[in-house]
Design a protein around this motif. Structure first.
Motif, PDB file in Angstrom:
ATOM      1  N   ILE A  74       3.662   5.859  -5.619  1.00  0.00           N
ATOM      2  CA  ILE A  74       3.434   5.893  -7.216  1.00  0.00           C
ATOM      3  C   ILE A  74       2.371   6.895  -7.570  1.00  0.00           C
ATOM      4  CG2 ILE A  74       2.723   4.801  -9.257  1.00  0.00           C
ATOM      5  CD1 ILE A  74       4.469   2.212  -8.241  1.00  0.00           C
ATOM      6  N   GLU A  75       1.017   6.982  -7.006  1.00  0.00           N
ATOM      7  CA  GLU A  75       0.229   7.712  -7.046  1.00  0.00           C
ATOM      8  C   GLU A  75       0.507   9.250  -6.864  1.00  0.00           C
ATOM      9  OE1 GLU A  75      -3.049   5.719  -4.856  1.00  0.00           O
ATOM     10  OE2 GLU A  75      -3.505   4.320  -7.132  1.00  0.00           O
ATOM     11  N   ASN A  76       1.172   9.429  -5.703  1.00  0.00           N
ATOM     12  CA  ASN A  76       1.467  10.603  -5.253  1.00  0.00           C
ATOM     13  C   ASN A  76       2.648  11.493  -6.190  1.00  0.00           C
ATOM     14  OD1 ASN A  76      -0.078  10.962  -2.928  1.00  0.00           O
ATOM     15  ND2 ASN A  76       1.329  10.031  -1.715  1.00  0.00           N
ATOM     16  N   ALA A  77       3.246  10.599  -6.922  1.00  0.00           N
ATOM     17  CA  ALA A  77       4.151  10.891  -7.911  1.00  0.00           C
ATOM     18  C   ALA A  77       3.558  11.446  -9.405  1.00  0.00           C
ATOM     19  CB  ALA A  77       5.086  10.000  -8.198  1.00  0.00           C
ATOM     20  N   GLY A  78       2.173  11.115  -9.301  1.00  0.00           N
ATOM     21  CA  GLY A  78       1.332  11.559 -10.537  1.00  0.00           C
ATOM     22  C   GLY A  78       1.035  10.340 -11.466  1.00  0.00           C
ATOM     23  N   TYR A  79       1.279   9.122 -11.054  1.00  0.00           N
ATOM     24  CA  TYR A  79       1.369   7.921 -11.951  1.00  0.00           C
ATOM     25  C   TYR A  79      -0.061   7.319 -11.385  1.00  0.00           C
ATOM     26  CZ  TYR A  79       5.947   9.050 -13.618  1.00  0.00           C
ATOM     27  OH  TYR A  79       6.732   9.551 -14.237  1.00  0.00           O
ATOM     28  N   LYS A  80      -0.404   6.429 -12.356  1.00  0.00           N
ATOM     29  CA  LYS A  80      -1.580   5.682 -11.928  1.00  0.00           C
ATOM     30  C   LYS A  80      -1.119   4.215 -11.350  1.00  0.00           C
ATOM     31  CE  LYS A  80      -4.800   7.648 -15.083  1.00  0.00           C
ATOM     32  NZ  LYS A  80      -5.761   7.474 -16.286  1.00  0.00           N
ATOM     33  N   ALA A  81      -1.744   3.632 -10.434  1.00  0.00           N
ATOM     34  CA  ALA A  81      -1.513   2.190 -10.131  1.00  0.00           C
ATOM     35  C   ALA A  81      -2.790   1.549  -9.581  1.00  0.00           C
ATOM     36  CB  ALA A  81      -0.424   2.323  -8.864  1.00  0.00           C
ATOM     37  N   SER A  82      -2.546   0.192  -9.839  1.00  0.00           N
ATOM     38  CA  SER A  82      -3.773  -0.702  -9.178  1.00  0.00           C
ATOM     39  C   SER A  82      -3.231  -2.075  -9.064  1.00  0.00           C
ATOM     40  CB  SER A  82      -4.684  -0.839 -10.502  1.00  0.00           C
ATOM     41  OG  SER A  82      -4.129  -1.614 -11.557  1.00  0.00           O
ATOM     42  N   GLY A  83      -4.042  -2.683  -8.383  1.00  0.00           N
ATOM     43  CA  GLY A  83      -3.711  -4.248  -7.896  1.00  0.00           C
ATOM     44  C   GLY A  83      -4.150  -5.013  -8.943  1.00  0.00           C
ATOM     45  N   TYR A  84      -4.402  -6.128  -8.579  1.00  0.00           N
ATOM     46  CA  TYR A  84      -4.965  -7.251  -9.363  1.00  0.00           C
ATOM     47  C   TYR A  84      -5.842  -8.092  -8.693  1.00  0.00           C
ATOM     48  CZ  TYR A  84      -1.488  -9.918  -6.660  1.00  0.00           C
ATOM     49  OH  TYR A  84      -0.909 -10.246  -5.516  1.00  0.00           O
ATOM     50  N   HIS A  85      -6.904  -8.799  -9.243  1.00  0.00           N
ATOM     51  CA  HIS A  85      -7.909  -9.451  -8.658  1.00  0.00           C
ATOM     52  C   HIS A  85      -7.342 -10.894  -8.327  1.00  0.00           C
ATOM     53  CE1 HIS A  85      -8.493 -10.450 -12.941  1.00  0.00           C
ATOM     54  NE2 HIS A  85      -9.023 -11.494 -12.399  1.00  0.00           N
ATOM     55  N   GLN A 124       0.695  -1.192  -0.004  1.00  0.00           N
ATOM     56  CA  GLN A 124      -0.001   0.035   0.006  1.00  0.00           C
ATOM     57  C   GLN A 124       0.814   1.370  -0.013  1.00  0.00           C
ATOM     58  OE1 GLN A 124      -3.422  -0.117  -0.586  1.00  0.00           O
ATOM     59  NE2 GLN A 124      -3.366   2.054  -0.623  1.00  0.00           N
ATOM     60  N   ALA A 125       1.977   1.261   0.832  1.00  0.00           N
ATOM     61  CA  ALA A 125       2.916   2.418   0.710  1.00  0.00           C
ATOM     62  C   ALA A 125       3.627   2.846  -0.744  1.00  0.00           C
ATOM     63  CB  ALA A 125       4.080   2.012   1.833  1.00  0.00           C
ATOM     64  N   PHE A 126       3.662   1.564  -1.074  1.00  0.00           N
ATOM     65  CA  PHE A 126       4.511   1.475  -2.624  1.00  0.00           C
ATOM     66  C   PHE A 126       3.529   2.271  -3.852  1.00  0.00           C
ATOM     67  CE2 PHE A 126       5.806   0.002  -6.580  1.00  0.00           C
ATOM     68  CZ  PHE A 126       7.387   0.301  -6.701  1.00  0.00           C
ATOM     69  N   LYS A 127       2.255   1.571  -3.651  1.00  0.00           N
ATOM     70  CA  LYS A 127       1.089   2.094  -4.541  1.00  0.00           C
ATOM     71  C   LYS A 127       0.869   3.654  -3.985  1.00  0.00           C
ATOM     72  CE  LYS A 127      -3.729   1.156  -5.777  1.00  0.00           C
ATOM     73  NZ  LYS A 127      -4.777   0.213  -5.520  1.00  0.00           N
ATOM     74  N   SER A 128       0.648   3.873  -2.780  1.00  0.00           N
ATOM     75  CA  SER A 128       0.332   5.383  -2.605  1.00  0.00           C
ATOM     76  C   SER A 128       1.650   6.351  -2.925  1.00  0.00           C
ATOM     77  CB  SER A 128       0.362   5.825  -1.306  1.00  0.00           C
ATOM     78  OG  SER A 128      -0.831   4.901  -0.572  1.00  0.00           O
TER      79      SER A 128
END
Length: 97
Positions: free
Chosen positions: A86-97, A80-84
């Protein structure tokens, strides 16, 4: 090192309209609907899975955090920290199902 693989799917991964319609139907409390969604034992799990699918990006490429960490000679950060970050740097990120 780079690895070669294929074939590579470049189209949309999911039809978001169908996914959202399924979520809406599962969340419906209409007892007159056929079938009655309140009787589906795995209803909450299905809603969770479909919500994860709805949040996924339509991008077939991904990175595995352990491989990135190994390349950088560092320990794995929390997902979650890694994803946050990336998103705070202006990129999109998602998990997987």
């Amino acid at each position: 090192p780079f690895k070669i693989g294929g074939p590579l799917w470049l189209g949309a991964l999911h039809d978001q309209t169908v996914v959202q319609a399924a979520i809406d139907r599962l969340e419906s409390n209409d007892n007159e609907a056929t079938p009655n969604m309140n009787l589906i034992a795995t209803r909450k799990r299905l809603i969770g899975l479909l919500s994860s699918v709805a949040d996924e990006l339509d991008n077939p490429l991904y990175y595995q955090i352990p491989n990135l960490s190994k390349c950088l000679h560092s320990s794995n950060p929390p997902l979650q920290a890694f994803k946050s970050a990336i998103e705070n740097a202006g990129y999109k990120a998602s998990g997987y199902h």
